[in-house]
Design an enzyme around this catalytic site. Structure first.
Site, PDB file in Angstrom:
ATOM      1  N   LYS A  78      -2.540   6.915   1.372  1.00  0.00           N
ATOM      2  CA  LYS A  78      -2.540   7.395   2.966  1.00  0.00           C
ATOM      3  C   LYS A  78      -1.594   8.250   3.021  1.00  0.00           C
ATOM      4  O   LYS A  78      -0.278   8.177   3.380  1.00  0.00           O
ATOM      5  CB  LYS A  78      -2.019   5.903   3.528  1.00  0.00           C
ATOM      6  N   ARG A 125       0.966  -0.978  -0.020  1.00  0.00           N
ATOM      7  CA  ARG A 125      -0.151  -0.008   0.013  1.00  0.00           C
ATOM      8  C   ARG A 125       0.862   1.378  -0.064  1.00  0.00           C
ATOM      9  O   ARG A 125       0.419   2.294  -0.708  1.00  0.00           O
ATOM     10  CB  ARG A 125      -1.096  -0.099   1.288  1.00  0.00           C
ATOM     11  N   GLU A 155     -16.414   5.893   6.080  1.00  0.00           N
ATOM     12  CA  GLU A 155     -15.741   5.171   6.823  1.00  0.00           C
ATOM     13  C   GLU A 155     -15.699   6.103   8.067  1.00  0.00           C
ATOM     14  O   GLU A 155     -16.402   6.982   8.153  1.00  0.00           O
ATOM     15  CB  GLU A 155     -14.254   4.849   6.258  1.00  0.00           C
TER      16      GLU A 155
HETATM   17  N1  PMP Z   1      -9.342   4.553   7.502  1.00  0.00           N
HETATM   18  C1  PMP Z   1      -8.474   5.694   7.769  1.00  0.00           C
HETATM   19  C2  PMP Z   1      -8.873   7.115   7.223  1.00  0.00           C
HETATM   20  C3  PMP Z   1      -7.397   5.225   8.361  1.00  0.00           C
HETATM   21  O1  PMP Z   1      -6.235   6.283   8.491  1.00  0.00           O
HETATM   22  C4  PMP Z   1      -6.919   4.044   8.627  1.00  0.00           C
HETATM   23  C5  PMP Z   1      -5.810   3.551   9.148  1.00  0.00           C
HETATM   24  N2  PMP Z   1      -5.589   4.151  10.652  1.00  0.00           N
HETATM   25  C6  PMP Z   1      -7.932   3.021   8.239  1.00  0.00           C
HETATM   26  C7  PMP Z   1      -9.319   3.222   7.772  1.00  0.00           C
HETATM   27  C8  PMP Z   1      -7.785   1.480   8.691  1.00  0.00           C
HETATM   28  O2  PMP Z   1      -7.000   1.020   7.741  1.00  0.00           O
HETATM   29  P1  PMP Z   1      -5.707  -0.102   8.366  1.00  0.00           P
HETATM   30  O3  PMP Z   1      -6.687  -1.200   8.780  1.00  0.00           O
HETATM   31  O4  PMP Z   1      -5.137  -0.467   7.098  1.00  0.00           O
HETATM   32  O5  PMP Z   1      -4.935   0.200   9.332  1.00  0.00           O
END
Ligand code: PMP
Length: 290
Positions: free
Chosen positions: A149, A50, A182
């Site tokens: 990200k 990622r 989300e």
């Molecule tokens: N959404 C956002 C905006 C995030 O910053 C994160 C990670 N902190 C997630 C979802 C969850 O992603 P992951 O399971 O890869 O940590």
């Protein structure tokens, strides 16, 4: 604490980057939040994949290979004797002139912090979290690509402010169309009639690594699932709801906008997925040579 910074493990007090770094001046950079459990880094390859996708999306040429990054993550954990912890890996555009042009900053910086994190108090894992819907929206793909990200988390920080000022710890973020994307730092899931649902990535959800793991575990546990466009109606009328993230892991949600979800207690599917998640994190991963 030792920090890995541009090729060296340095003391925390010496881990400094330039005020001309575009990561600071413009939020021009990317990051990953990673976990290690029992001396193993969980889903390290997926995080590195990622990271490289984020880099490509923002035209940032990575001077380190995937293997090098994996090694440096493990070295940082080992140097700090971290067997169970949280790793923050950031890549900034690097130092440059004032002015946006990223092509004038050809030397990105990378730093890796291996520490610990506790996102929510234990009681919320037992009894569930209360959350609200906030007014801050997830950016559309035409503005800040929601899949990247990036170091631009101000939008999420402002959503977090809304949550805290609303008396809760987390908030649901909708996209510009009003559909659920989300939460501020976590993906969201519901259970309805024994089926698992989560919003589509194309609706503004981050392609969460924990989200993927949960879909894999649902498959293993025989829970049918579907990624689909969801509105607040779906959340309000769900039997169960939970959030997922590397730092948060799996946290049940029992209240949204002061409305009780299901029977107001973490449900059986949430508990089964949470247990399966812990089993997996405790038994798999890239070993840290300690
Ligand atoms: N959404 C956002 C905006 C995030 O910053 C994160 C990670 N902190 C997630 C979802 C969850 O992603 P992951 O399971 O890869 O940590």
């Amino acid at each position: 604490m030792k920090i890995w910074l541009d090729g060296k493990l340095v003391d925390e007090s010496e881990a400094k980057i330039s005020v001309f770094d575009h990561g600071i001046l413009y939020g021009d950079g990317i990051f990953e939040g990673i976990r290690c459990y029992n001396g193993r880094v969980f889903r390290l390859d997926e995080h590195i994949d990622r990271l490289f996708l984020s880099a490509r999306a923002i035209v940032l040429k990575m001077p380190w290979s995937r293997d090098e990054i994996a090694r440096h993550v493990c070295e940082t954990c080992a140097a700090n004797r971290i067997r169970n912890g949280y790793i923050r890996l950031c890549v900034t555009r690097g130092p440059g002139e004032l002015g946006l042009n990223p092509y004038l900053s050809p030397n990105p910086s990378m730093f890796i912090i291996a520490a610990s994190i506790k996102l929510y108090p234990d009681e919320h894992y037992q009894n569930g979290l209360s959350i609200i819907t906030c007014a801050s929206r997830r950016p559309t793909p035409g503005s800040l690509m929601p899949q990247v990200k990036s170091l631009n988390y101000l939008n999420n920080v402002m959503a977090k402010v809304e949550a805290i000022q609303g008396g809760v710890l987390e908030a649901v973020m909708l996209n510009e169309q009003g559909y659920v994307a989300e939460c501020t730092g976590d993906n969201i899931f519901i259970i309805r009639k024994n089926k698992l649902y989560t919003p589509l990535i194309s609706d503004g959800a981050l392609d969460g690594i924990t989200r993927d793991v949960i879909l894999e575990l649902a498959e293993k546990l025989g829970i049918p699932y579907e990624e689909r466009t969801m509105s607040r109606y779906d959340l309000y009328t769900a039997d169960e709801c939970f959030l997922t993230g590397t730092a948060a892991e799996v946290v049940p949600v029992v209240e949204l906008d002061r409305r009780i979800i299901g029977d107001g207690k973490p449900g059986p599917h949430t508990r089964a997925l949470l247990d399966a998640y812990h089993d997996l994190t405790n038994s798999t991963g890239t070993p840290i040579p300690l």
